[in-house]
Design a protein around this motif. Structure first.
Motif, PDB file in Angstrom:
ATOM      1  N   TYR A 195       0.630  -1.481  -0.089  1.00 31.82           N
ATOM      2  CA  TYR A 195      -0.072  -0.239   0.044  1.00 31.82           C
ATOM      3  C   TYR A 195       0.502   1.670  -0.298  1.00 31.82           C
ATOM      4  CZ  TYR A 195      -3.060  -3.544   1.946  1.00 31.82           C
ATOM      5  OH  TYR A 195      -3.585  -5.308   2.234  1.00 31.82           O
ATOM      6  N   GLY A 196       2.274   0.799   0.015  1.00 28.02           N
ATOM      7  CA  GLY A 196       3.392   2.176   0.085  1.00 28.02           C
ATOM      8  C   GLY A 196       3.138   3.214  -0.616  1.00 28.02           C
ATOM      9  N   TYR A 197       2.096   3.430  -1.618  1.00 31.66           N
ATOM     10  CA  TYR A 197       2.313   4.409  -2.806  1.00 31.66           C
ATOM     11  C   TYR A 197       0.846   5.072  -3.323  1.00 31.66           C
ATOM     12  CZ  TYR A 197       6.424   1.994  -3.934  1.00 31.66           C
ATOM     13  OH  TYR A 197       7.836   1.167  -3.945  1.00 31.66           O
ATOM     14  N   LEU A 198       0.318   5.023  -2.420  1.00 29.10           N
ATOM     15  CA  LEU A 198      -1.321   5.900  -3.025  1.00 29.10           C
ATOM     16  C   LEU A 198      -2.450   4.923  -2.389  1.00 29.10           C
ATOM     17  CD1 LEU A 198      -3.497   4.421  -4.702  1.00 29.10           C
ATOM     18  CD2 LEU A 198      -1.604   4.840  -6.792  1.00 29.10           C
ATOM     19  N   TRP A 199      -3.385   5.826  -2.062  1.00 28.84           N
ATOM     20  CA  TRP A 199      -4.252   5.237  -1.645  1.00 28.84           C
ATOM     21  C   TRP A 199      -5.607   6.041  -2.259  1.00 28.84           C
ATOM     22  CZ3 TRP A 199      -6.330   3.058   3.134  1.00 28.84           C
ATOM     23  CH2 TRP A 199      -5.100   3.101   3.840  1.00 28.84           C
ATOM     24  N   TRP A 200      -6.278   5.389  -2.645  1.00 32.16           N
ATOM     25  CA  TRP A 200      -7.336   5.486  -3.492  1.00 32.16           C
ATOM     26  C   TRP A 200      -8.493   6.225  -2.938  1.00 32.16           C
ATOM     27  CZ3 TRP A 200      -6.478   4.438  -8.614  1.00 32.16           C
ATOM     28  CH2 TRP A 200      -6.407   2.998  -8.715  1.00 32.16           C
ATOM     29  N   LEU A 201      -8.853   7.433  -3.823  1.00 34.62           N
ATOM     30  CA  LEU A 201      -9.879   7.794  -3.085  1.00 34.62           C
ATOM     31  C   LEU A 201     -11.462   8.669  -3.347  1.00 34.62           C
ATOM     32  CD1 LEU A 201      -7.207  11.943  -2.653  1.00 34.62           C
ATOM     33  CD2 LEU A 201      -8.546   9.406  -0.375  1.00 34.62           C
ATOM     34  N   PRO A 202     -12.425   7.242  -3.853  1.00 28.78           N
ATOM     35  CA  PRO A 202     -13.402   7.729  -4.662  1.00 28.78           C
ATOM     36  C   PRO A 202     -14.117   8.280  -4.972  1.00 28.78           C
ATOM     37  CG  PRO A 202     -13.379   5.718  -3.283  1.00 28.78           C
ATOM     38  CD  PRO A 202     -12.722   6.375  -2.940  1.00 28.78           C
ATOM     39  N   GLY A 203     -14.371   9.554  -4.064  1.00 27.27           N
ATOM     40  CA  GLY A 203     -15.474  11.160  -3.864  1.00 27.27           C
ATOM     41  C   GLY A 203     -16.682  10.965  -3.494  1.00 27.27           C
ATOM     42  N   ASP A 204     -15.848   9.494  -2.750  1.00 26.32           N
ATOM     43  CA  ASP A 204     -17.861  10.151  -1.762  1.00 26.32           C
ATOM     44  C   ASP A 204     -17.149   9.910   0.016  1.00 26.32           C
ATOM     45  OD1 ASP A 204     -16.327   6.968  -0.885  1.00 26.32           O
ATOM     46  OD2 ASP A 204     -17.805   6.030  -1.496  1.00 26.32           O
ATOM     47  N   GLY A 205     -16.474  10.454   0.129  1.00 25.77           N
ATOM     48  CA  GLY A 205     -15.524  10.286   1.796  1.00 25.77           C
ATOM     49  C   GLY A 205     -15.185   9.028   2.047  1.00 25.77           C
ATOM     50  N   SER A 206     -15.303   8.281   1.618  1.00 25.66           N
ATOM     51  CA  SER A 206     -13.979   6.785   1.968  1.00 25.66           C
ATOM     52  C   SER A 206     -12.889   7.168   1.317  1.00 25.66           C
ATOM     53  CB  SER A 206     -15.354   5.668   1.172  1.00 25.66           C
ATOM     54  OG  SER A 206     -15.235   5.732   0.065  1.00 25.66           O
ATOM     55  N   TYR A 207     -11.783   5.766   1.912  1.00 26.25           N
ATOM     56  CA  TYR A 207     -10.477   5.674   0.414  1.00 26.25           C
ATOM     57  C   TYR A 207     -10.425   3.978   0.994  1.00 26.25           C
ATOM     58  CZ  TYR A 207      -9.027   7.455   5.757  1.00 26.25           C
ATOM     59  OH  TYR A 207      -9.270   7.547   7.142  1.00 26.25           O
ATOM     60  N   ARG A 208      -9.231   3.587   0.572  1.00 24.68           N
ATOM     61  CA  ARG A 208      -9.314   2.587   0.296  1.00 24.68           C
ATOM     62  C   ARG A 208      -7.754   2.069  -0.480  1.00 24.68           C
ATOM     63  NH1 ARG A 208      -9.462   0.238  -4.400  1.00 24.68           N
ATOM     64  NH2 ARG A 208     -11.551   1.520  -6.184  1.00 24.68           N
ATOM     65  N   ALA A 209      -7.008   1.391   0.538  1.00 23.78           N
ATOM     66  CA  ALA A 209      -5.426   0.593  -0.198  1.00 23.78           C
ATOM     67  C   ALA A 209      -5.975  -0.275  -0.521  1.00 23.78           C
ATOM     68  CB  ALA A 209      -4.857   0.749   1.286  1.00 23.78           C
ATOM     69  N   SER A 210      -5.554  -0.586  -1.929  1.00 24.28           N
ATOM     70  CA  SER A 210      -5.679  -2.182  -2.387  1.00 24.28           C
ATOM     71  C   SER A 210      -4.254  -2.545  -2.286  1.00 24.28           C
ATOM     72  CB  SER A 210      -6.205  -1.956  -3.619  1.00 24.28           C
ATOM     73  OG  SER A 210      -7.294  -1.352  -3.669  1.00 24.28           O
ATOM     74  N   GLY A 211      -4.188  -4.277  -2.457  1.00 22.08           N
ATOM     75  CA  GLY A 211      -2.700  -4.626  -2.455  1.00 22.08           C
ATOM     76  C   GLY A 211      -3.174  -5.599  -3.209  1.00 22.08           C
TER      77      GLY A 211
END
Length: 86
Positions: free
Chosen positions: A1-17
């Motif tokens: 997960y070291g390079y980025l977090w995903w920001l879908p625009g609805d206030g949530s965020y995620r890291a995908s490995g």
């Protein structure tokens, strides 16, 4: 997960490995989901779709229990702090 977090625009965020590992955070629902997995394929669209559906279903299930903790035996909500505890 070291390079980025995903920001879908609805206030949530995620890291995908790789192979389905992930962290999904929904602050407005007070939800954090951590998923450890070992899929046979690293990056299939069908697997990602199933994982995002799982995240959405878990958020909805938790929101329901946060609204009415008395439906789970042994849990109570502190009205002053809004914490749910055993």
């Amino acid at each position: 997960y070291g390079y980025l977090w995903w920001l879908p625009g609805d206030g949530s965020y995620r890291a995908s490995g790789i192979f389905g590992q992930g962290i999904y955070v929904v602050p407005q629902a007070n939800v954090v989901i951590a998923l450890h997995s070992a899929r046979p394929d690293a990056d299939r669209d069908e697997d990602w779709a199933a994982q995002f559906a799982l995240f959405a279903a878990l958020v909805e299930a938790v929101k329901d229990t946060q609204a009415a903790p008395d439906v789970i035996p042994g849990l109570t909500r502190d009205d002053e702090t809004q914490e749910t505890r055993p």
